[in-house]
Design a protein around this motif. Sequence first.
Motif, PDB file in Angstrom:
ATOM      1  N   UNK A   1      -0.456  -1.846   4.098  1.00 44.98           N
ATOM      2  CA  UNK A   1      -1.088  -2.459   5.283  1.00 44.98           C
ATOM      3  C   UNK A   1      -0.384  -3.748   5.719  1.00 44.98           C
ATOM      4  N   UNK A   2       0.208  -4.449   4.758  1.00 38.64           N
ATOM      5  CA  UNK A   2       0.916  -5.693   5.093  1.00 38.64           C
ATOM      6  C   UNK A   2       2.092  -5.406   6.018  1.00 38.64           C
ATOM      7  N   UNK A   3       2.759  -4.293   5.786  1.00 42.76           N
ATOM      8  CA  UNK A   3       3.895  -3.883   6.624  1.00 42.76           C
ATOM      9  C   UNK A   3       3.425  -3.654   8.053  1.00 42.76           C
ATOM     10  N   UNK A   4       2.305  -2.946   8.158  1.00 42.45           N
ATOM     11  CA  UNK A   4       1.752  -2.654   9.482  1.00 42.45           C
ATOM     12  C   UNK A   4       1.374  -3.956  10.176  1.00 42.45           C
ATOM     13  N   UNK A   5       0.756  -4.879   9.442  1.00 43.48           N
ATOM     14  CA  UNK A   5       0.318  -6.124  10.088  1.00 43.48           C
ATOM     15  C   UNK A   5       1.498  -6.991  10.510  1.00 43.48           C
TER      16      UNK A   5
ATOM     17  N   UNK B   1      -0.229   0.790  -7.441  1.00 47.43           N
ATOM     18  CA  UNK B   1      -1.268  -0.094  -6.891  1.00 47.43           C
ATOM     19  C   UNK B   1      -0.641  -1.156  -5.991  1.00 47.43           C
ATOM     20  N   UNK B   2       0.495  -1.697  -6.448  1.00 48.08           N
ATOM     21  CA  UNK B   2       1.183  -2.717  -5.634  1.00 48.08           C
ATOM     22  C   UNK B   2       1.673  -2.124  -4.323  1.00 48.08           C
ATOM     23  N   UNK B   3       2.188  -0.896  -4.405  1.00 50.85           N
ATOM     24  CA  UNK B   3       2.709  -0.250  -3.195  1.00 50.85           C
ATOM     25  C   UNK B   3       1.576   0.029  -2.214  1.00 50.85           C
ATOM     26  N   UNK B   4       0.457   0.523  -2.737  1.00 47.25           N
ATOM     27  CA  UNK B   4      -0.694   0.809  -1.869  1.00 47.25           C
ATOM     28  C   UNK B   4      -1.177  -0.474  -1.186  1.00 47.25           C
ATOM     29  N   UNK B   5      -1.169  -1.582  -1.944  1.00 51.75           N
ATOM     30  CA  UNK B   5      -1.615  -2.862  -1.372  1.00 51.75           C
ATOM     31  C   UNK B   5      -0.616  -3.391  -0.341  1.00 51.75           C
ATOM     32  N   UNK B   6       0.663  -3.063  -0.524  1.00 55.73           N
ATOM     33  CA  UNK B   6       1.704  -3.622   0.357  1.00 55.73           C
ATOM     34  C   UNK B   6       1.789  -2.887   1.699  1.00 55.73           C
TER      35      UNK B   6
ATOM     36  N   UNK C   1       2.321   5.036   6.777  1.00 55.41           N
ATOM     37  CA  UNK C   1       1.545   4.297   5.776  1.00 55.41           C
ATOM     38  C   UNK C   1       0.355   5.125   5.287  1.00 55.41           C
ATOM     39  N   UNK C   2      -0.277   5.804   6.236  1.00 53.04           N
ATOM     40  CA  UNK C   2      -1.429   6.659   5.863  1.00 53.04           C
ATOM     41  C   UNK C   2      -0.992   7.775   4.918  1.00 53.04           C
ATOM     42  N   UNK C   3       0.151   8.408   5.271  1.00 56.67           N
ATOM     43  CA  UNK C   3       0.652   9.522   4.465  1.00 56.67           C
ATOM     44  C   UNK C   3       1.075   9.031   3.083  1.00 56.67           C
ATOM     45  N   UNK C   4       1.823   7.916   3.075  1.00 54.56           N
ATOM     46  CA  UNK C   4       2.305   7.349   1.828  1.00 54.56           C
ATOM     47  C   UNK C   4       1.153   6.933   0.933  1.00 54.56           C
ATOM     48  N   UNK C   5       0.154   6.327   1.516  1.00 51.65           N
ATOM     49  CA  UNK C   5      -1.013   5.905   0.741  1.00 51.65           C
ATOM     50  C   UNK C   5      -1.695   7.112   0.103  1.00 51.65           C
ATOM     51  N   UNK C   6      -1.825   8.183   0.878  1.00 55.32           N
ATOM     52  CA  UNK C   6      -2.459   9.392   0.352  1.00 55.32           C
ATOM     53  C   UNK C   6      -1.672   9.944  -0.827  1.00 55.32           C
TER      54      UNK C   6
END
Length: 372
Positions: free
Chosen positions: A29-33, A22-27, A146-151
Motif C-alpha cells: 500500500x505504501x507504493x500505491x500511496x 509480512x513486510x512485503x504485504x505491508x509495503x 498490489x491486490x494480486x501480489x497481496x493475494x
Amino acid sequence: MLPDVQKLIELQQADREILRLKEEIAALPKRVSTIEAKLAGTKAVLEKAKAAIKTDEAARRKYETAIQDLQQRISKYRDQSLEVKTNEQYKALLHEIQFAEQDIRINEDKILELMVNAEAREKDVKAAERELKEETAEIEKEKADARQRTAEDEKQLAEWNAKRDHLRSAIGADLLRHYDRVSKYRGTGISEARDHKCLACQVMLRPQTYNEVRAANEIVFCDSCQRILYHDPTHDKPVEPVVTHKRRRPHPKFESSQAWYYRSSFEEHGEVLLAFINDHGRSRRRVFDLATGREIGDILEREGEYRLAFPEDLSDAIRLNGSWTEAEMDEWGRELPMVILDVLHRDLDLAREESRPRAKDEAIASEHSAAS
Ligand SMILES: [Zn+2]
C-alpha cells in the motif's frame, strides 16, 4: 545431523519467509500511496496552469476596457477642440490627446504580451493533463498489481505458517524455548558453524565446541551469541589434493618413544586414534575418537615397550606421524585440540593415498613383465 537441529534449520527458514512476506504485504500500500502523492502533485500543477490562464484573461479584459475609455476620452477632446477660443486652450487639448494615445499603446503592448504568454500557458495545461492521464493509468495498474501480489503473498504466508506450526510441534519444548528466546533478541536462533567460527556472530569457537558441533551427537550452543550451532560438511573447504610423487609423506620413525596409529574399529567403538608412549621399560596407551577427538576410556599402562605390551592393538593398524610431549598431551585434557586432530586426519589421508596408487602401479608392472 540431529533431527531437531534439521527441523530448527527449516523452522528458521519458515520464520524468515514469514517475516519477508509480512513486510512485503505491508509495503505494497505504501507504493500505491507514493504514486497517489505524485498524482496529487500533478493535479496541483494543472490547476495552477488553468488559474494562470484565467488571471491573464481578466487582465486582458481590463486593458481592453482601458483602451475603450481612452478612445472615448480622445473623441471628447476632439469635440472640445472645435469650440476653443484661444490658442493655449487648443494646445492643452492636443497634449491631452497625445497622452491618451500613448496610454492606448501601453495597454496594447500589454495585451500583445499576454497573447504571447497564452501560447505557453496552453502548452503547460496540455502537458499537465497528459501527465495526469498517464499517472492515473499507472496508479490503476499499480493498484491491481498490489491486490494480486497481496493475494499471492497471503496464500504463501498461510502455507509457511502451517509449515511453521507443524515444525514447532515436532521440536522439543526446551530447545524451542531457547530458539525463541535467542531469535527474539538476535533475529535468528540457529547458526552454521564453519571454519571454527559461528557464522552469525563471527566469533571463533573453542576447539571442543567445534568438535562437538561436527560430531553432532548433542545440541551445542555458541558461547558468544547463544545460538544453536550446526555443521554442514558440504561447506567444508575441499581438502588439498594429495600428490604423492611431489610431496612425499615422511615415514614414521620406528625407534621414536611415541607412536600414533589409526584403527578402523576399537572394542565397541568405530574409527579411533591410538597414542603409545614408551617410558623406562613401561608403555602407556591413550585412545581417541577419530571424528571428535574425544578420549575413550582411561590411560592404560603396561609392562614393556608398547609393541610387546599392546600387540592386539597393532594388527590392521595404520601407523601415523605425530610427536608431542606427554606434558602437552596432559594439557589437552580429555579431547584432542582441533589443530592436532586436523594434522592426524591429514596424515591418515596421505597414508591411505600412498598405499593405493603404488599397489596399482605394481600390479600393472607385473602384468607387463608377464606379457613380454
Ligand atoms: Zn555465535
